[in-house]
Design a protein around this motif. Sequence first.
Motif, short mmCIF file in Angstrom:
data_model
loop_
_atom_site.label_atom_id
_atom_site.label_comp_id
_atom_site.label_asym_id
_atom_site.label_seq_id
_atom_site.Cartn_x
_atom_site.Cartn_y
_atom_site.Cartn_z
N ARG A 287 0.82 -1.21 0.00
CA ARG A 287 0.00 0.00 0.00
C ARG A 287 0.86 1.27 0.00
O ARG A 287 0.52 2.26 -0.63
N MET A 288 1.97 1.20 0.71
CA MET A 288 2.92 2.32 0.64
C MET A 288 3.44 2.48 -0.77
O MET A 288 3.54 3.59 -1.32
N GLN A 289 3.79 1.36 -1.41
CA GLN A 289 4.32 1.40 -2.77
C GLN A 289 3.29 1.98 -3.74
O GLN A 289 3.62 2.77 -4.63
N LEU A 290 2.04 1.61 -3.55
CA LEU A 290 0.97 2.16 -4.39
C LEU A 290 0.85 3.67 -4.20
O LEU A 290 0.68 4.42 -5.18
N GLY A 291 0.93 4.12 -2.97
CA GLY A 291 0.88 5.56 -2.72
C GLY A 291 2.01 6.29 -3.44
O GLY A 291 1.80 7.35 -4.05
N ALA A 292 3.21 5.71 -3.39
CA ALA A 292 4.36 6.33 -4.05
C ALA A 292 4.18 6.36 -5.56
O ALA A 292 4.54 7.35 -6.23
N ALA B 43 -1.41 5.78 1.21
CA ALA B 43 -0.46 6.03 2.29
C ALA B 43 -1.14 5.87 3.65
O ALA B 43 -0.58 5.26 4.58
N ARG B 44 -2.34 6.41 3.78
CA ARG B 44 -3.08 6.28 5.05
C ARG B 44 -3.43 4.81 5.32
O ARG B 44 -3.39 4.36 6.47
N GLU B 45 -3.78 4.08 4.27
CA GLU B 45 -4.09 2.66 4.44
C GLU B 45 -2.86 1.89 4.91
O GLU B 45 -2.96 0.98 5.74
N SER B 46 -1.71 2.24 4.39
CA SER B 46 -0.47 1.60 4.83
C SER B 46 -0.19 1.89 6.29
O SER B 46 0.15 0.99 7.08
N ILE B 47 -0.34 3.17 6.67
CA ILE B 47 -0.08 3.57 8.07
C ILE B 47 -1.09 2.92 9.01
O ILE B 47 -0.76 2.54 10.14
N ARG B 48 -2.32 2.76 8.55
CA ARG B 48 -3.36 2.14 9.38
C ARG B 48 -2.99 0.68 9.69
O ARG B 48 -3.30 0.17 10.77
#
Length: 350
Positions: A41-46, A68-73
């Motif tokens: 999910r972080m990679q998708l945000g990037a 990014a928020r989904e990754s942090i969650r």
Amino acid sequence: PPIFAVNATVPRSVAEAEVRDRDIIFFEGRAGRDAAGARDRMQLGALYLSRARSTGSHSDLLAAEWWARESIRRRSARNGAALVVLASSLMAQHRFREARGAALALVRGDPDRAAYRAMLGEIDLEIGDYRSADTLFRAIPATGDALTLGPRLARWHELHGRSGEARRFLARALDAAGRRKEMPTEQLAWLRLRLGELAARSGHAREAASHFAAGLTLVPHDHRLLAAQARLEYAHGRQSRALYWAERALAQSLEPSMLALLARIHLELGDAVAAADYTRAFDVAVADQQSGFHRDWSLFQLDHGGDVGVALTRATTETAKRRDVHGLDILAWALFRSGRHSEAAKVSEQ
């Protein structure tokens, strides 16, 4: 590294964009199969953030923020990469207070990392907290990572009138980027854009044009470089050439600043009908900007006898939260155009 190989039969920048689009599909599939995966999910945000920067797509910015928020969650600890994407996507939307919260979390989690402190310093420049920004940037070693730190240090130096230092940091960043084999062409083109804009603001038109041309050689359809070339031509009174470049930029991305520029040029050329068409399009484009206040719109209204009252209201509202030098400049101009000259003078002094 990319999931898919670059197609050697097309220009490198186009091939890289194709790889990015395929990577988005790939990682979205993986994220759909792994409900707990934070890294994908972080990679998708990037990836969405990268595409937003190259295309100007607001929906991609929102997607970058969401992933990014989904990754942090899913993983709040040791997930600095997702916080960087979140802060960057919020900055691009001009949601600087929220971006500052993400940058603060980065600094608190790893106070020794200069890149995080530089990001926080850049956000402080945007909101007008220059004292905090100065404290942060003065503590960053000038010999640090040229590519990561250089552009932000350059911005700080330029704001304080140290254009030579700014140019030195940007040139070092470009050199560092050029020596990295896997450096995306878009990053190289962006550094050319920064150097060109700095040269243009410093009165070096030929140098600016040279950097813009070099960037467009790398990424021929980069809307930011096309727009910068249009502004350069207009600043030097070459209206027909400015029209050409502005229309090319607009064909790549619906950038409100280019609609404003085209309206200005047509007004000066005496074509009131075309100017009115671009002005209406500009109003619609800005109204659709979910990031809120759009400074180009206010400047256009104030410069051309538009809705001064609305411009003043917006400037007043924004500077209550974001008191940077550019926002204060617009507020002073709006106050002056409203006949409130003594107030305008005080804001100008600020």
